[in-house]
Design a protein around this motif. Sequence first.
Motif, PDB file in Angstrom:
ATOM      1  N   ARG A 153       1.021  -0.719  -0.117  1.00  0.00           N
ATOM      2  CA  ARG A 153      -0.128  -0.047  -0.112  1.00  0.00           C
ATOM      3  C   ARG A 153       0.966   1.186   0.638  1.00  0.00           C
ATOM      4  NH1 ARG A 153      -4.481  -0.089  -0.101  1.00  0.00           N
ATOM      5  NH2 ARG A 153      -5.281  -1.682   0.067  1.00  0.00           N
ATOM      6  N   SER A 163     -20.211  -2.783 -18.543  1.00  0.00           N
ATOM      7  CA  SER A 163     -20.568  -2.080 -16.845  1.00  0.00           C
ATOM      8  C   SER A 163     -18.997  -1.770 -17.395  1.00  0.00           C
ATOM      9  CB  SER A 163     -20.002  -3.400 -15.755  1.00  0.00           C
ATOM     10  OG  SER A 163     -20.837  -2.632 -14.647  1.00  0.00           O
ATOM     11  N   ARG A 223     -19.097   1.436 -19.258  1.00  0.00           N
ATOM     12  CA  ARG A 223     -19.398   2.422 -18.621  1.00  0.00           C
ATOM     13  C   ARG A 223     -18.569   3.136 -17.537  1.00  0.00           C
ATOM     14  NH1 ARG A 223     -24.636  -0.866 -18.934  1.00  0.00           N
ATOM     15  NH2 ARG A 223     -24.156  -1.728 -16.890  1.00  0.00           N
ATOM     16  N   LYS A 255     -14.195   8.088  -8.601  1.00  0.00           N
ATOM     17  CA  LYS A 255     -13.395   7.239  -7.550  1.00  0.00           C
ATOM     18  C   LYS A 255     -14.332   6.804  -6.523  1.00  0.00           C
ATOM     19  CE  LYS A 255      -8.706   9.466  -8.204  1.00  0.00           C
ATOM     20  NZ  LYS A 255      -8.141  10.773  -7.947  1.00  0.00           N
ATOM     21  N   ALA A 256     -15.132   8.095  -6.153  1.00  0.00           N
ATOM     22  CA  ALA A 256     -16.165   8.198  -4.939  1.00  0.00           C
ATOM     23  C   ALA A 256     -17.647   7.744  -5.534  1.00  0.00           C
ATOM     24  CB  ALA A 256     -17.379   9.899  -4.380  1.00  0.00           C
ATOM     25  N   MET A 257     -17.847   6.649  -6.629  1.00  0.00           N
ATOM     26  CA  MET A 257     -18.792   5.585  -7.191  1.00  0.00           C
ATOM     27  C   MET A 257     -17.793   4.080  -7.234  1.00  0.00           C
ATOM     28  SD  MET A 257     -21.704   6.703  -7.060  1.00  0.00           S
ATOM     29  CE  MET A 257     -20.850   7.425  -5.860  1.00  0.00           C
ATOM     30  N   GLY A 258     -16.639   4.043  -6.265  1.00  0.00           N
ATOM     31  CA  GLY A 258     -15.967   2.890  -6.277  1.00  0.00           C
ATOM     32  C   GLY A 258     -15.036   2.627  -7.141  1.00  0.00           C
ATOM     33  N   ILE A 259     -15.120   3.431  -8.470  1.00  0.00           N
ATOM     34  CA  ILE A 259     -14.126   2.907  -9.669  1.00  0.00           C
ATOM     35  C   ILE A 259     -12.881   2.705  -8.972  1.00  0.00           C
ATOM     36  CG2 ILE A 259     -13.734   3.339 -11.600  1.00  0.00           C
ATOM     37  CD1 ILE A 259     -17.179   3.331 -11.457  1.00  0.00           C
ATOM     38  N   ASN A 260     -11.906   2.055  -9.926  1.00  0.00           N
ATOM     39  CA  ASN A 260     -10.904   2.380  -9.253  1.00  0.00           C
ATOM     40  C   ASN A 260     -10.038   2.715 -10.798  1.00  0.00           C
ATOM     41  OD1 ASN A 260      -7.729   2.353  -9.737  1.00  0.00           O
ATOM     42  ND2 ASN A 260      -7.619  -0.104  -8.900  1.00  0.00           N
ATOM     43  N   PHE A 306      -5.717   3.868   1.842  1.00  0.00           N
ATOM     44  CA  PHE A 306      -6.682   3.446   0.712  1.00  0.00           C
ATOM     45  C   PHE A 306      -6.830   4.116  -0.455  1.00  0.00           C
ATOM     46  CE2 PHE A 306      -7.083  -0.334   4.336  1.00  0.00           C
ATOM     47  CZ  PHE A 306      -6.790  -0.596   3.643  1.00  0.00           C
ATOM     48  N   PRO A 322      -9.177   6.277  -3.122  1.00  0.00           N
ATOM     49  CA  PRO A 322     -11.017   6.169  -2.634  1.00  0.00           C
ATOM     50  C   PRO A 322     -11.745   5.347  -3.099  1.00  0.00           C
ATOM     51  CG  PRO A 322      -9.773   8.328  -3.723  1.00  0.00           C
ATOM     52  CD  PRO A 322      -9.119   7.793  -3.600  1.00  0.00           C
ATOM     53  N   HIS A 323     -11.331   4.836  -4.104  1.00  0.00           N
ATOM     54  CA  HIS A 323     -12.578   3.305  -4.806  1.00  0.00           C
ATOM     55  C   HIS A 323     -12.470   2.729  -3.585  1.00  0.00           C
ATOM     56  CE1 HIS A 323      -8.545   2.444  -6.615  1.00  0.00           C
ATOM     57  NE2 HIS A 323      -9.737   1.499  -6.198  1.00  0.00           N
ATOM     58  N   GLU A 324     -11.109   2.213  -2.843  1.00  0.00           N
ATOM     59  CA  GLU A 324     -11.053   1.013  -1.919  1.00  0.00           C
ATOM     60  C   GLU A 324     -12.375   2.108  -0.934  1.00  0.00           C
ATOM     61  OE1 GLU A 324      -7.056  -0.592  -2.400  1.00  0.00           O
ATOM     62  OE2 GLU A 324      -7.140   1.316  -1.421  1.00  0.00           O
ATOM     63  N   THR A 366     -14.803   3.679  -1.381  1.00  0.00           N
ATOM     64  CA  THR A 366     -15.945   3.448  -1.244  1.00  0.00           C
ATOM     65  C   THR A 366     -16.438   2.065  -0.969  1.00  0.00           C
ATOM     66  OG1 THR A 366     -15.765   5.308  -2.852  1.00  0.00           O
ATOM     67  CG2 THR A 366     -17.341   4.046  -2.804  1.00  0.00           C
ATOM     68  N   GLN A 367     -15.769   1.423  -1.479  1.00  0.00           N
ATOM     69  CA  GLN A 367     -15.460  -0.511  -1.554  1.00  0.00           C
ATOM     70  C   GLN A 367     -16.458  -0.596  -0.092  1.00  0.00           C
ATOM     71  OE1 GLN A 367     -13.149  -1.586  -3.951  1.00  0.00           O
ATOM     72  NE2 GLN A 367     -14.330  -0.598  -5.869  1.00  0.00           N
ATOM     73  N   ARG A 378     -20.316   8.967  -0.761  1.00  0.00           N
ATOM     74  CA  ARG A 378     -20.463  10.845  -0.668  1.00  0.00           C
ATOM     75  C   ARG A 378     -21.097  11.576  -1.680  1.00  0.00           C
ATOM     76  NH1 ARG A 378     -14.799  13.779  -1.101  1.00  0.00           N
ATOM     77  NH2 ARG A 378     -17.362  16.283  -0.933  1.00  0.00           N
ATOM     78  N   ILE A 402     -23.896   2.768 -12.716  1.00  0.00           N
ATOM     79  CA  ILE A 402     -22.188   2.984 -13.057  1.00  0.00           C
ATOM     80  C   ILE A 402     -21.624   2.599 -11.409  1.00  0.00           C
ATOM     81  CG2 ILE A 402     -20.348   4.630 -12.972  1.00  0.00           C
ATOM     82  CD1 ILE A 402     -21.133   5.561 -15.522  1.00  0.00           C
ATOM     83  N   HIS A 428     -20.893  -1.367 -10.774  1.00  0.00           N
ATOM     84  CA  HIS A 428     -19.744  -1.465 -11.430  1.00  0.00           C
ATOM     85  C   HIS A 428     -18.756  -2.322 -10.705  1.00  0.00           C
ATOM     86  CE1 HIS A 428     -16.580  -1.884 -13.607  1.00  0.00           C
ATOM     87  NE2 HIS A 428     -16.002  -1.778 -12.964  1.00  0.00           N
ATOM     88  N   ILE A 429     -19.079  -1.906  -9.114  1.00  0.00           N
ATOM     89  CA  ILE A 429     -18.065  -2.910  -8.091  1.00  0.00           C
ATOM     90  C   ILE A 429     -19.073  -4.246  -7.506  1.00  0.00           C
ATOM     91  CG2 ILE A 429     -16.776  -0.903  -7.225  1.00  0.00           C
ATOM     92  CD1 ILE A 429     -18.939  -0.325  -5.315  1.00  0.00           C
ATOM     93  N   ALA A 436     -20.242  -5.791 -10.398  1.00  0.00           N
ATOM     94  CA  ALA A 436     -21.221  -6.151 -11.703  1.00  0.00           C
ATOM     95  C   ALA A 436     -21.326  -7.329 -11.697  1.00  0.00           C
ATOM     96  CB  ALA A 436     -20.312  -5.559 -12.909  1.00  0.00           C
ATOM     97  N   ARG A 462     -27.953   7.252  -6.473  1.00  0.00           N
ATOM     98  CA  ARG A 462     -26.499   7.564  -7.421  1.00  0.00           C
ATOM     99  C   ARG A 462     -25.231   6.910  -5.728  1.00  0.00           C
ATOM    100  NH1 ARG A 462     -22.305  10.658 -10.546  1.00  0.00           N
ATOM    101  NH2 ARG A 462     -22.126  11.119  -8.088  1.00  0.00           N
ATOM    102  N   ALA A 463     -25.415   7.296  -5.190  1.00  0.00           N
ATOM    103  CA  ALA A 463     -24.139   7.044  -3.959  1.00  0.00           C
ATOM    104  C   ALA A 463     -24.827   6.310  -2.686  1.00  0.00           C
ATOM    105  CB  ALA A 463     -24.110   8.901  -2.868  1.00  0.00           C
TER     106      ALA A 463
END
Lengths: 422, 278, 369, 236
Positions: free
Chosen positions: A117, A260, A263, A276-281, B79, B81-83, B85-86, B91, B110, B113-114, B116, B173-174
């Motif tokens: 990390r 997906s 998208r 990023k805030a939607m969990g997308i890397n 970590f 940001p996407h991690e 969120t997961q 937010r 979207i 997606h995580i 999917a 969406r959040a």
Amino acid sequence: MNTQRSTLIFWLVFLGFLILIQALIGTGLLSNFWATLLKIGAVMSIVSIGLNLIYGFNGQFSLGQWGFYAIGAYTAADITYRWTQLHNASGLVVVLLVVLLVSLAFFLVAKIVSRLRGLDALSAFTLYLIGLLIAAILAVMVGKGLIAPITNILNLLPAEWAIQIVFFLAVILGGCIAAEISYIFGLPVLTLGSDYFGIATLGFTIIVKVLLDNSDTLLGFTEMKGARGMVGIPKLTSWIWVAVFLIAVLVVTRNLLHSSHGRAMISVREDEIAAKAMGINVAQQKTITFVLGSFFAGLAGALYAHVNGFLHPNTFNFIKSFDPMIIVVFGGLGSVSGTVVAAFTWALVLEGLLRLVLPQGFETWRFVVYPLLLLIMMLLRPQGLFGAFEFPYLRQVLPRPFQPRELHQPPSPADEPLNNGA
Amino acid sequence: MTTPSTAPTKALLEIKGLTKEFGGLKAVNNFDMDIYPGELVGLIGPNGAGKTTVFNLITGIYVPTAGVIRFRDTKLIGFQPHEITQMGIARTFQNIRLFPNLTVLDNVRIAYHIHAGYGMFDAIVHNKNYDRHEKALTERAQEFLSVFNMHTRQGEIAKNLPYGEQRRLEIARALAASPQLLLLDEPAAGMNPKEVVELMDLIHFIRERFNLTILLIEHQMRVVMGICERITVMDFGEVIARGTPEAIQNDEKVIEAYLGRGAAALSQRLREKRSHVA
Amino acid sequence: MENERLTFIDRMIKGKWIGKLLLTVIVLFAVWGVGNKAIHNPQLFIQQIINGLQLGFVYALIALGYTMVYGIVRLINFAHGDVFMVGAMVSYFAVGSFHLHQWPAAAFPGLPNFISLLIGTISVILLSMAICAILAVTIERIAYKPLRNAPRISALITAIGVSFFLEYFGALPFVFTPNFITYKRPYEIVTWYIKDGIHRLEAGKAPPQGGILFSNNLIIIILVTVLLLLSLTYIVQKTKIGKAMRASAYDKPTSRLMGINVDGIISITFALGAALAGAAGVLYATAYPQVFFWMGIIPGLKAFIAAVLGGIGSIPGAFVGALIMGQAEVLAAGYISTPMRDAIAFSILILVLLVRPTGIYGEPEREKA
Amino acid sequence: MLLEVQDLNVYYGAIHALQGISFSINQGEIVTLIGANGAGKSTTLNTISGILRPRSGKVIFKDRDITLTPAEEIVRLGICQSPEGRKIFATLTVMENLEMGAFTQTDKNEINRSLERVFRSFPRLKERQNQLGGTLSGGEQQMLAIGRALMSHPQLLLLDEPSMGLSPILVEEIFNIIQEINAQGTSILLVEQNAQMALSVAHRGYVLETGRIVLSGDSTDLMNNPQVAKAYLGAH
């Protein structure tokens, strides 16, 4: 639903087009000049679709596409050159091993990196670079022993078959090498902001061109002949081959975009922070897109190398690297259909019509007229020829509207405008 | 209603000594905060007090200069940001950040997606696995939209929605990322009182329905005082007060730095002054 | 701050030292490569530095135009290098065909030779600057202004188009022709060498072994560049127009609300940048006396790299970046590999960007809303 | 009549943002436009300022049609806007920001007099005159934004959401200053979310809803109007 029908129509139109052109070429109705231009159009479509993925859909302003195109071209040309001129599969074997071992090395490094990390991009890059070097050296060492047996196996086949197989593999490997280089290059560079990324990738194109200029001295590939240009590449790119590769690229692109993953890729263009805030890397999405786009560029380069049988570093000059960008913008950012149409238009008009239309002695005016056309085009349609329009098969179909099975109790906005109070 | 602040449960989010410097300037300084499961906590303070920076630190957009953030016993620092969120923190943004050129449906898809359920390869060949999961995902998204009364607008481009609906879509969406902790950054900004009332209803609604813990930044006192159970007040990157809405409204420090004399009294005074001038 | 799950290896990695190690190795390798040869032949080394200085100052003039235009309209003006080419061409015709540099001598025969040449040369430079400024404003009005509200890429494509147009139009036989043209300087080159003091090198004589050469060209280039740079800094920092330029660069709609004619300010920016490129064209042509229609591409590209290296949008950045670029190019060509010098220039750029993602003078991390 | 807006229609592409708006401002008045987000308040201001072009309708300032006059000319005529979100030039110093406000002024003495006046209203700006605009706090930025607009010595000051994002205590201060500026003779068109504050300082007000004026009148009447109270003042 209409999806089935549009798919069918798409394939019929494609097959019809393929057969029609092939028939025209076969009967000699279409001169070699125009047939070559059609091939170039298809090749440019493939590069530009790759760039549209990177820039139009993922939002990364890349000028490196032409560098990857060059890498694909020279890699594939070297493989087929060695097969036809030197009569051995050394290129094929070594490149194949390099691709496999480097992939393995990247995979292993990725495993290690994912556990660490807080590693910065440059350190990760260094680890990958070490992995790449070890894998490449290993591949060359192991490859030496395998050249003879594989050459023998291939020689068992009829010569026409063997050469087509070598060609097919060369094209795929050209794409793979481009993809692997884009992976390691993209790793640190994709962290840069938009314009800086563009400039770094432009730098990549120039570095590749300079290396190709010195390919015989600095890199040690004497058959590439450096700045004098590589000759003796078999002209294997038939219309059928380019059409098949183009359609494969189109289908892959379309399927990806309608998923997906597609998208997620687009969400990065729309708003990185929100993605990023939607969990997308986001970093991963950028890398995947960049690698895929560069893979397409490599494929296209490999096909291009076998169109004329001649490669010159000047073809991969950075000035020319704007061509795919022009095609993508001209066709419409984020429109795959537009890109294909624009690529063919570009090839046929710029290389074809303008050469014919301009009177004798005015050939040099071609590049005076071209920028003027470009300017007029940009002033009239800055969003590109097609905007975001797609042909039916490529277009995304909206799912059937939702039928509520039960009544929820959402907070309904009570819309009572104040108008009556006026 | 529960009173989680006295309940012996463990904090869902625990922030200790959080500090963030930008070029020597301390945007957030030694910030502490605990949020317990099920709470609705407000974070208020003047502009530039560092509220949004706290959000950006929690969600991993910034790396703190010092301090610890613990979410369900996991340290969040380091970590991506996407991690985060997961892990279950979602937010919204002060200036709405939708995917403007995509449809309402895609905006929600979207967020799924995580989960999917199919990989790149499945997507490229469009196999059975893709078909099954894509269909399920789409249906879930549509059903989810219907919860927010937006299923009839699934095909509309997000940027063409009216302002209030954009806010609603952003919250939807959040929530589609199925968070346990929801961070709302000035959700009532730019809303008129009528819309604000609707928003407050919406927040109550989602909180019940999705079993959420909510941390809210807001300027409109009516929202904060109306729905929050506990409030933290920030000024110049530091906490100047914390407590129940009643306690905050009467806190001398807060009145001095932030609230002033109260809008009604002030407006009365201004009117008098004007008639004086006129 | 530390993660609890850290293993020993993790902790080793946390220091981000691997990437820094790579950079250190590269830098050490370069320093060793250059330094080793420099110690063996210090005269040559100093000579290279002087040559690099000359190149760097010319790049600085071009880079300023890139950086100013980028600062105000966020456009990478690819046609800028070709404006530079036009500047060189204008001075070629002014000197070669119209003998502009001789007008003071013709008008005031009594003037000392030095003064009349000085005034003549300045006239040539001013003419190039003026014509380039007019050209750039014309380009801006026709090709960029209509696209101000279009996506950014449209203007970029147009800029590439304009660049092509200027090059290939210039290559037409009745314009500049597609040939290399030998450039006639407005003044004679005088060379000095440093060896046991400064001596003037007699024309036609070979310089002595171990002497460090420099010419009046170098002095002129440095003087003109410094003068123009100072004037530019004064304009941008102190005058009302300069402040309006900075305001417009930051926020155009608000600038208009303040009563600033933003379109006019943008035109002025283009004109200033192009005037500097015009001057650079003259200086470059006197230093490397050959002009042709492609000549803008490579110096333009190098200057552009310099602007990015320094942090595009920043005026001191462009200057510093250009000096680095000039040195890097000359040292790379002299000590590492001549054919690779473009590649090395770009490698340096990429490396710098990796360490400072917005260039040397770029803005560091700022708080986002 | 100082400013008269007649039947203004403004479009953003296909969106009809202002649908025939008419209103007027008299010399010495504070007039407020209130309404929800997206009702067209900022659009109205930007059309008056010349940033946006209406498709039809007229803007008349001191008996002169300024509908198609360019923005910079309008400032010269005596209308200046302090835009929404303050829009300070963050990379310029406070002093330079103020100088930009006086861009259309050519008389050095006049500029110095304006500067003194602004510093009298906002003493805090004087203390910070050499600081970069971006380093000011939110309240100070708002003061700078208003001060900058005043530097052009306008007869009509357009204020777009001066209370946005400010703490209640600062809002109070800003509104006090607005009244002072008005008392010195500058007419003000005030656009506000915070309807209560806006109506309390204004003489007259107009209520905008989706691009139309749905109510108008004396601010006291508007405040007592039950519909306005319900929709904009938050009464229950």
